[in-house]
Design a protein around this motif. Structure first.
Motif, mmCIF file in Angstrom:
data_model
loop_
_atom_site.group_PDB
_atom_site.id
_atom_site.type_symbol
_atom_site.label_atom_id
_atom_site.label_comp_id
_atom_site.label_asym_id
_atom_site.label_seq_id
_atom_site.Cartn_x
_atom_site.Cartn_y
_atom_site.Cartn_z
ATOM 1 N N MET A 1 7.884 8.656 -1.195
ATOM 2 C CA MET A 1 6.978 7.511 -1.199
ATOM 3 C C MET A 1 7.088 6.828 0.153
ATOM 4 S SD MET A 1 6.831 3.873 -1.517
ATOM 5 C CE MET A 1 8.146 3.235 -2.501
ATOM 6 N N THR A 2 5.931 6.574 0.751
ATOM 7 C CA THR A 2 5.898 5.743 1.946
ATOM 8 C C THR A 2 4.997 4.558 1.619
ATOM 9 O OG1 THR A 2 4.028 6.936 2.907
ATOM 10 C CG2 THR A 2 6.218 7.686 3.524
ATOM 11 N N ALA A 3 5.351 3.417 2.158
ATOM 12 C CA ALA A 3 4.568 2.233 1.823
ATOM 13 C C ALA A 3 4.582 1.254 2.985
ATOM 14 C CB ALA A 3 5.122 1.567 0.567
ATOM 15 N N THR A 4 3.543 0.456 3.009
ATOM 16 C CA THR A 4 3.397 -0.598 4.002
ATOM 17 C C THR A 4 3.173 -1.904 3.264
ATOM 18 O OG1 THR A 4 2.351 0.955 5.534
ATOM 19 C CG2 THR A 4 1.984 -1.393 5.935
ATOM 20 N N GLU A 5 3.827 -2.944 3.735
ATOM 21 C CA GLU A 5 3.589 -4.269 3.168
ATOM 22 C C GLU A 5 2.706 -5.056 4.125
ATOM 23 O OE1 GLU A 5 5.902 -8.378 1.965
ATOM 24 O OE2 GLU A 5 6.906 -6.469 1.584
ATOM 25 N N VAL A 6 1.632 -5.594 3.579
ATOM 26 C CA VAL A 6 0.711 -6.420 4.345
ATOM 27 C C VAL A 6 0.818 -7.845 3.820
ATOM 28 C CG1 VAL A 6 -1.719 -6.803 4.937
ATOM 29 C CG2 VAL A 6 -0.855 -4.462 4.662
ATOM 30 N N TYR B 1 -0.365 13.675 -5.888
ATOM 31 C CA TYR B 1 -0.454 12.463 -5.066
ATOM 32 C C TYR B 1 -1.067 11.301 -5.834
ATOM 33 C CZ TYR B 1 -2.408 9.266 -1.597
ATOM 34 O OH TYR B 1 -2.765 8.148 -0.897
ATOM 35 N N ALA B 2 -0.533 10.104 -5.557
ATOM 36 C CA ALA B 2 -1.105 8.864 -6.099
ATOM 37 C C ALA B 2 -1.155 7.817 -4.995
ATOM 38 C CB ALA B 2 -0.278 8.352 -7.272
ATOM 39 N N LEU C 1 0.880 -1.172 0.000
ATOM 40 C CA LEU C 1 0.000 0.000 0.000
ATOM 41 C C LEU C 1 0.913 1.216 0.000
ATOM 42 C CD1 LEU C 1 -2.318 -1.275 2.846
ATOM 43 C CD2 LEU C 1 -2.711 -1.472 0.390
ATOM 44 N N ALA C 2 0.975 1.909 -1.128
ATOM 45 C CA ALA C 2 1.932 3.003 -1.298
ATOM 46 C C ALA C 2 1.247 4.364 -1.371
ATOM 47 C CB ALA C 2 2.763 2.779 -2.550
ATOM 48 N N GLU C 3 1.837 5.313 -0.660
ATOM 49 C CA GLU C 3 1.444 6.724 -0.685
ATOM 50 C C GLU C 3 2.555 7.438 -1.445
ATOM 51 O OE1 GLU C 3 -1.407 7.855 1.155
ATOM 52 O OE2 GLU C 3 -1.731 5.705 1.257
ATOM 53 N N ILE C 4 2.248 7.946 -2.626
ATOM 54 C CA ILE C 4 3.276 8.529 -3.481
ATOM 55 C C ILE C 4 2.999 10.024 -3.639
ATOM 56 C CG2 ILE C 4 4.465 8.355 -5.694
ATOM 57 C CD1 ILE C 4 3.464 5.467 -5.878
ATOM 58 N N TRP D 1 7.451 -5.097 -4.659
ATOM 59 C CA TRP D 1 8.247 -3.870 -4.507
ATOM 60 C C TRP D 1 8.856 -3.440 -5.838
ATOM 61 C CZ3 TRP D 1 7.762 -0.777 -0.559
ATOM 62 C CH2 TRP D 1 7.333 -1.285 0.658
ATOM 63 N N ASP D 2 9.175 -4.377 -6.708
ATOM 64 C CA ASP D 2 9.728 -4.021 -8.023
ATOM 65 C C ASP D 2 8.745 -3.156 -8.794
ATOM 66 O OD1 ASP D 2 11.995 -5.513 -7.432
ATOM 67 O OD2 ASP D 2 11.365 -7.247 -8.616
ATOM 68 N N ALA D 3 7.482 -3.556 -8.806
ATOM 69 C CA ALA D 3 6.453 -2.777 -9.515
ATOM 70 C C ALA D 3 6.229 -1.431 -8.836
ATOM 71 C CB ALA D 3 5.156 -3.568 -9.581
ATOM 72 N N CYS D 4 6.156 -1.433 -7.525
ATOM 73 C CA CYS D 4 5.909 -0.195 -6.767
ATOM 74 C C CYS D 4 7.028 0.828 -6.990
ATOM 75 C CB CYS D 4 5.764 -0.535 -5.287
ATOM 76 S SG CYS D 4 5.263 0.864 -4.290
ATOM 77 N N ASN D 5 8.262 0.371 -6.927
ATOM 78 C CA ASN D 5 9.394 1.277 -7.136
ATOM 79 C C ASN D 5 9.445 1.803 -8.563
ATOM 80 O OD1 ASN D 5 10.284 1.103 -4.470
ATOM 81 N ND2 ASN D 5 11.508 -0.709 -4.896
ATOM 82 N N TYR D 6 9.088 0.977 -9.531
ATOM 83 C CA TYR D 6 9.051 1.403 -10.934
ATOM 84 C C TYR D 6 8.028 2.530 -11.115
ATOM 85 C CZ TYR D 6 8.684 1.084 -16.032
ATOM 86 O OH TYR D 6 8.672 1.365 -17.376
ATOM 87 N N ILE D 7 6.838 2.345 -10.553
ATOM 88 C CA ILE D 7 5.781 3.360 -10.647
ATOM 89 C C ILE D 7 6.242 4.671 -10.015
ATOM 90 C CG2 ILE D 7 3.447 3.975 -9.867
ATOM 91 C CD1 ILE D 7 2.903 0.839 -9.956
ATOM 92 N N THR D 8 6.817 4.571 -8.827
ATOM 93 C CA THR D 8 7.290 5.756 -8.103
ATOM 94 C C THR D 8 8.314 6.527 -8.919
ATOM 95 O OG1 THR D 8 6.877 4.659 -5.990
ATOM 96 C CG2 THR D 8 8.386 6.535 -5.961
#
Length: 127
Positions: free
Chosen positions: A105-110, A75-76, A9-12, A90-97
């Motif tokens: 970017m702050t994110a939580t992994e559930v 914001y996204a 869950l990423a806050e960008i 995380w690979d996809a999340c970092n690419y988007i960011t």
């Protein structure tokens, strides 16, 4: 303990507003992020809001990626959910960011579907 999947869950923040409001661009980076992480894309649906903002989902064999943008805030909100251990969300999340030119970017992994496999096997054998 084992899990069925991982959900980021990423806050960008501090993103390029023009990019956040460009449906075609958002769709491309979301699909590309799924592919670059090794996921198999199944379906894609994106919508451009008026006066601004984009929401969309990339359904992958391993689960999904979603995005909701607020260009006026730079914001996204991004979710990347992958099942199994073959894909690293995380690979996809970092690419988007990176492609949103985010300043933060702050994110939580559930962990999703947390279970003890030995208990599941025992329960299954009772049935």
């Amino acid at each position: 303990m084992n899990t069925l999947g991982r959900h980021i869950l990423a806050e960008i923040y501090g993103c390029n507003a023009e990019m956040l409001d460009n449906k075609d661009f958002i769709e491309k980076i979301m699909v590309d992020s799924a592919l670059k992480s090794g996921a198999e894309v199944r379906e894609v649906a994106f919508h451009k809001f008026s006066p601004q903002g984009v929401s969309g989902v990339v359904v992958i064999s391993e689960s999904h990626l979603t995005i909701h943008t607020w260009p006026e805030l730079g914001y996204a909100a991004v979710d990347v959910f992958t099942c199994g251990d073959r894909i690293n969300p995380w690979d996809a999340c970092n690419y988007i960011t990176e492609w949103l030119e985010a300043k933060n970017m702050t994110a939580t992994e559930v962990k999703r579907g947390l279970f003890d496999q030995s208990v599941c096997v025992k329960k299954a054998s009772i049935i």
